[in-house]
Design an enzyme around this catalytic site. Structure first.
Site, PDB file in Angstrom:
ATOM      1  N   LYS A   1      -9.397   1.800  15.016  1.00 46.82           N
ATOM      2  CA  LYS A   1      -8.012   2.260  15.470  1.00 46.82           C
ATOM      3  C   LYS A   1      -8.019   2.250  16.988  1.00 46.82           C
ATOM      4  O   LYS A   1      -6.963   1.796  17.624  1.00 46.82           O
ATOM      5  CB  LYS A   1      -7.705   3.455  14.742  1.00 46.82           C
ATOM      6  CG  LYS A   1      -7.345   3.445  13.392  1.00 46.82           C
ATOM      7  CD  LYS A   1      -6.202   2.562  12.864  1.00 46.82           C
ATOM      8  CE  LYS A   1      -6.205   2.490  11.535  1.00 46.82           C
ATOM      9  NZ  LYS A   1      -5.299   1.285  11.074  1.00 46.82           N
TER      10      LYS A   1
ATOM     11  N   SER B   1      -3.904   6.400  14.021  1.00 49.65           N
ATOM     12  CA  SER B   1      -4.009   7.607  13.479  1.00 49.65           C
ATOM     13  C   SER B   1      -4.459   8.721  14.199  1.00 49.65           C
ATOM     14  O   SER B   1      -5.162   8.362  15.249  1.00 49.65           O
ATOM     15  CB  SER B   1      -5.346   7.120  12.342  1.00 49.65           C
ATOM     16  OG  SER B   1      -5.943   8.279  11.902  1.00 49.65           O
TER      17      SER B   1
ATOM     18  N   GLY C   1       0.776  -1.155   0.062  1.00 47.62           N
ATOM     19  CA  GLY C   1      -0.006   0.068   0.043  1.00 47.62           C
ATOM     20  C   GLY C   1       0.865   1.322   0.102  1.00 47.62           C
ATOM     21  O   GLY C   1       2.261   1.179  -0.071  1.00 47.62           O
TER      22      GLY C   1
ATOM     23  N   GLY D   1     -18.597  15.656   9.909  1.00 50.06           N
ATOM     24  CA  GLY D   1     -17.624  15.264  10.657  1.00 50.06           C
ATOM     25  C   GLY D   1     -16.357  15.870  10.553  1.00 50.06           C
ATOM     26  O   GLY D   1     -15.403  15.371  11.447  1.00 50.06           O
TER      27      GLY D   1
ATOM     28  N   LEU E   1      -3.697  -7.352  -1.625  1.00 49.70           N
ATOM     29  CA  LEU E   1      -3.755  -6.598  -2.873  1.00 49.70           C
ATOM     30  C   LEU E   1      -5.163  -5.868  -2.897  1.00 49.70           C
ATOM     31  O   LEU E   1      -5.699  -5.617  -4.050  1.00 49.70           O
ATOM     32  CB  LEU E   1      -3.580  -7.398  -4.011  1.00 49.70           C
ATOM     33  CG  LEU E   1      -2.064  -7.762  -4.214  1.00 49.70           C
ATOM     34  CD1 LEU E   1      -1.835  -8.260  -5.478  1.00 49.70           C
ATOM     35  CD2 LEU E   1      -0.825  -6.559  -3.964  1.00 49.70           C
TER      36      LEU E   1
ATOM     37  N   ASN F   1      -6.410  -3.169  -2.015  1.00 50.78           N
ATOM     38  CA  ASN F   1      -6.084  -1.819  -2.049  1.00 50.78           C
ATOM     39  C   ASN F   1      -5.057  -1.266  -2.597  1.00 50.78           C
ATOM     40  O   ASN F   1      -4.207  -0.414  -2.587  1.00 50.78           O
ATOM     41  CB  ASN F   1      -6.502  -1.055  -0.894  1.00 50.78           C
ATOM     42  CG  ASN F   1      -6.801   0.498  -1.415  1.00 50.78           C
ATOM     43  OD1 ASN F   1      -7.491   0.750  -2.323  1.00 50.78           O
ATOM     44  ND2 ASN F   1      -6.571   1.510  -0.609  1.00 50.78           N
TER      45      ASN F   1
ATOM     46  N   ASP G   1      -4.318 -12.950   2.821  1.00 52.26           N
ATOM     47  CA  ASP G   1      -5.200 -12.002   3.473  1.00 52.26           C
ATOM     48  C   ASP G   1      -4.777 -12.358   5.005  1.00 52.26           C
ATOM     49  O   ASP G   1      -4.851 -13.542   5.547  1.00 52.26           O
ATOM     50  CB  ASP G   1      -6.591 -12.364   3.402  1.00 52.26           C
ATOM     51  CG  ASP G   1      -7.615 -11.442   4.021  1.00 52.26           C
ATOM     52  OD1 ASP G   1      -7.438 -11.167   5.186  1.00 52.26           O
ATOM     53  OD2 ASP G   1      -8.844 -11.168   3.282  1.00 52.26           O
TER      54      ASP G   1
ATOM     55  N   LYS H   1      -9.238   1.690   5.173  1.00 51.28           N
ATOM     56  CA  LYS H   1      -8.883   3.103   5.875  1.00 51.28           C
ATOM     57  C   LYS H   1     -10.052   4.318   5.400  1.00 51.28           C
ATOM     58  O   LYS H   1      -9.699   5.323   5.730  1.00 51.28           O
ATOM     59  CB  LYS H   1      -7.491   3.564   5.659  1.00 51.28           C
ATOM     60  CG  LYS H   1      -7.143   3.760   3.687  1.00 51.28           C
ATOM     61  CD  LYS H   1      -6.038   4.387   3.766  1.00 51.28           C
ATOM     62  CE  LYS H   1      -5.903   4.623   2.283  1.00 51.28           C
ATOM     63  NZ  LYS H   1      -4.776   5.505   1.778  1.00 51.28           N
TER      64      LYS H   1
ATOM     65  N   ASN I   1      -1.509  13.485   8.595  1.00 52.04           N
ATOM     66  CA  ASN I   1      -1.858  13.258   7.043  1.00 52.04           C
ATOM     67  C   ASN I   1      -1.037  13.224   6.201  1.00 52.04           C
ATOM     68  O   ASN I   1      -0.100  14.256   5.626  1.00 52.04           O
ATOM     69  CB  ASN I   1      -2.764  14.816   6.771  1.00 52.04           C
ATOM     70  CG  ASN I   1      -4.017  14.890   7.452  1.00 52.04           C
ATOM     71  OD1 ASN I   1      -3.880  15.048   8.684  1.00 52.04           O
ATOM     72  ND2 ASN I   1      -5.159  14.916   6.693  1.00 52.04           N
TER      73      ASN I   1
ATOM     74  N   TYR J   1     -14.229   3.313  11.101  1.00 51.75           N
ATOM     75  CA  TYR J   1     -12.916   3.336  10.728  1.00 51.75           C
ATOM     76  C   TYR J   1     -12.045   3.746  12.170  1.00 51.75           C
ATOM     77  O   TYR J   1     -11.175   3.102  12.468  1.00 51.75           O
ATOM     78  CB  TYR J   1     -12.576   4.173   9.796  1.00 51.75           C
ATOM     79  CG  TYR J   1     -11.122   4.608   9.428  1.00 51.75           C
ATOM     80  CD1 TYR J   1     -10.138   3.497   9.160  1.00 51.75           C
ATOM     81  CD2 TYR J   1     -10.419   5.620   9.915  1.00 51.75           C
ATOM     82  CE1 TYR J   1      -8.677   3.494   9.181  1.00 51.75           C
ATOM     83  CE2 TYR J   1      -8.933   6.031   9.681  1.00 51.75           C
ATOM     84  CZ  TYR J   1      -8.406   4.907   9.574  1.00 51.75           C
ATOM     85  OH  TYR J   1      -6.919   5.156   9.391  1.00 51.75           O
TER      86      TYR J   1
ATOM     87  N   THR K   1      -6.971  10.374  13.940  1.00 49.44           N
ATOM     88  CA  THR K   1      -8.471  10.200  14.122  1.00 49.44           C
ATOM     89  C   THR K   1      -9.047   9.719  15.387  1.00 49.44           C
ATOM     90  O   THR K   1     -10.005  10.047  15.943  1.00 49.44           O
ATOM     91  CB  THR K   1      -8.855   9.398  12.938  1.00 49.44           C
ATOM     92  OG1 THR K   1     -10.431   9.479  12.841  1.00 49.44           O
ATOM     93  CG2 THR K   1      -8.675   7.700  13.258  1.00 49.44           C
TER      94      THR K   1
END
Ligand code: NAD
Ligand code: UD1
Length: 340
Positions: free
Chosen positions: A155, A127, A13, A296, A36, A38, A61, A87, A181, A151, A129
């Site tokens: 986390k 994250s 990724g 949000g 794979l 993403n 996976d 994500k 970011n 999401y 977040t």
């Protein structure tokens, strides 16, 4: 000294691939596990072009415990960096179970396998977040944690699970890295962010407007309590972020316990400032329109990166101008990302 072997889940990724390059350059032996879902297998060739090394790759996976266990059976692993996960915030609202299943089960199996095979060092991709709407900026690691979407909840749940686990497994070393970011791309233009469909995040949206794939950038609100009214974020070059993982690994190899670090630059940049910097990097105008706020979103979010600097020597090198130059270089050389 023998080379240490690092298992990188999600290593095909965006952030994972840049970290794999950094690890190879720092003389680690890398094994990638990725399904794979993403990403694209061309990443492997690009890693080879940049480093001269093709890491061992398992298309597995992490939620397939049997398949995942084979990787542990066949290799002597010293540490794991766990990037694999879904994500997209909007998608997580629409398909919460998919997010809980993928992100939580993969991590649960990973910890079980690490325990079974005696692998005691883990770096986890968390994250910013998890801070939700912070009471003030800059954000420190000990701020309260709140999440506002599935999401983010995955986390926080994983962080909680790892904190619980660490309490009763003092031999297990964990670095929870809270990314701000990430933008930018490898300076070679060979690797970068390759979103599927309409990009959710600001930088890939801007580069797609610049390359002519989208008509204009929608600026989500110009009435926030910020200097120019648009949202302020802490952008960090993906190569600086990659370097942060190598520093965190060094910490795990020399110290014990659980550590938590913000990985950000410590500087806030508004949507309009990033847009203007991209216009400079491209050398032409990038059309935009002011739109309503996105549900949000918060006004301002940037890191206090002091702890990561003090404890692991983390300091960003790349500027916003570098990030814009490299994002544009990647987009220009790969108008369709890895897809052609
Ligand atoms: P990405 O989607 O580019 O990379 C994630 C990789 O994991 C992909 O290659 C995907 O195929 C793989 N993957 C997903 N589920 C898997 C599974 N069950 N088994 C095996 N492989 C699986 O995302 P990224 O931007 O590189 O993010 C990496 C990590 O960092 C993610 O955990 C993400 O939540 C976290 N993060 C990203 C950002 C960001 O802005 N990009 C910010 C904060 C945190
Ligand atoms: C988003 C996610 C966050 C995730 C982070 C990194 C949401 C609500 N939050 O954060 O959970 O960790 O990405 O992947 O999705 N913007 C525009 N126009 C656009 C896109 C964005 O004006 O087309 C603005 C946003 O309002 C924001 C800034 O640009 O002010 C950055 O947005 P984005 O790149 O999506 O990142 P975050 O909102 O920080």
């Amino acid at each position: 000294m023998t080379m240490k072997t690092i298992l990188v889940t999600g290593g095909m990724g965006y952030i994972g691939s840049h970290t794999v390059v950094e690890l190879i350059e720092k003389k680690y032996n890398v094994i990638i596990v990725d399904n794979l879902c993403n990403s694209n297998d061309k990443v492997l060739e690009r890693i080879n072009t940049i480093t001269g090394v093709t890491p061992q790759f398992y298309r597995v996976d992490c939620c397939d415990k049997t398949g995942f266990e084979e990787v542990f059976k066949m290799n002597k692993i010293d540490a794991v960096i766990h990037f694999a996960g879904l994500k997209a915030v909007g998608e997580s609202v629409a398909k919460p179970l998919m997010y809980y299943e993928n992100n939580l089960i993969s991590t649960l199996y990973l910890i079980e396998l690490m325990e079974k095979y005696g692998v005691n060092n883990l770096v986890f991709s968390s994250s910013a977040t998890v801070y939700g709407d912070p009471i003030s900026v800059p954000i420190y690691e000990d701020f309260d944690l709140h999440v506002t979407n599935p999401y983010g909840r995955t986390k926080l749940m994983i962080e909680d699970m790892l904190r619980d686990y660490a309490k009763v497994h003092p031999e297990f070393n964990i670095a929870l890295l809270r990314y701000f970011n990430p933008i930018g791309a490898h300076p070679s233009g060979l690797m970068g962010e390759d979103p599927n469909g309409i990009p959710n995040n600001l930088m890939p949206y801007i580069t797609q407007v610049a390359i002519g794939k989208r008509e204009f950038l929608g600026v989500f609100g110009n009435d926030y309590d910020t200097p120019d009214g648009t949202g302020v974020r802490d952008y960090i070059h993906v190569c600086d972020l990659a370097m942060g993982h190598v520093l965190a690994l060094n910490k795990l190899f020399t110290d014990s316990g659980l550590v938590t670090y913000n990985l950000g630059s410590g500087k806030g940049t508004s949507v309009m400032e990033l847009h203007d910097a991209m216009e400079k990097a491209c050398g032409f105008k990038i059309p935009y329109k002011i739109m309503p706020r996105r549900a949000g979103d918060i006004a301002t979010c940037y890191a206090a990166p002091d702890k990561a600097f003090k404890e692991i020597g983390f300091k960003t090198k790349f500027t916003i101008e570098d990030m814009c130059r490299d994002s544009w270089n990647w987009q220009k050389k790969n108008p369709n990302g890895y897809k052609g």
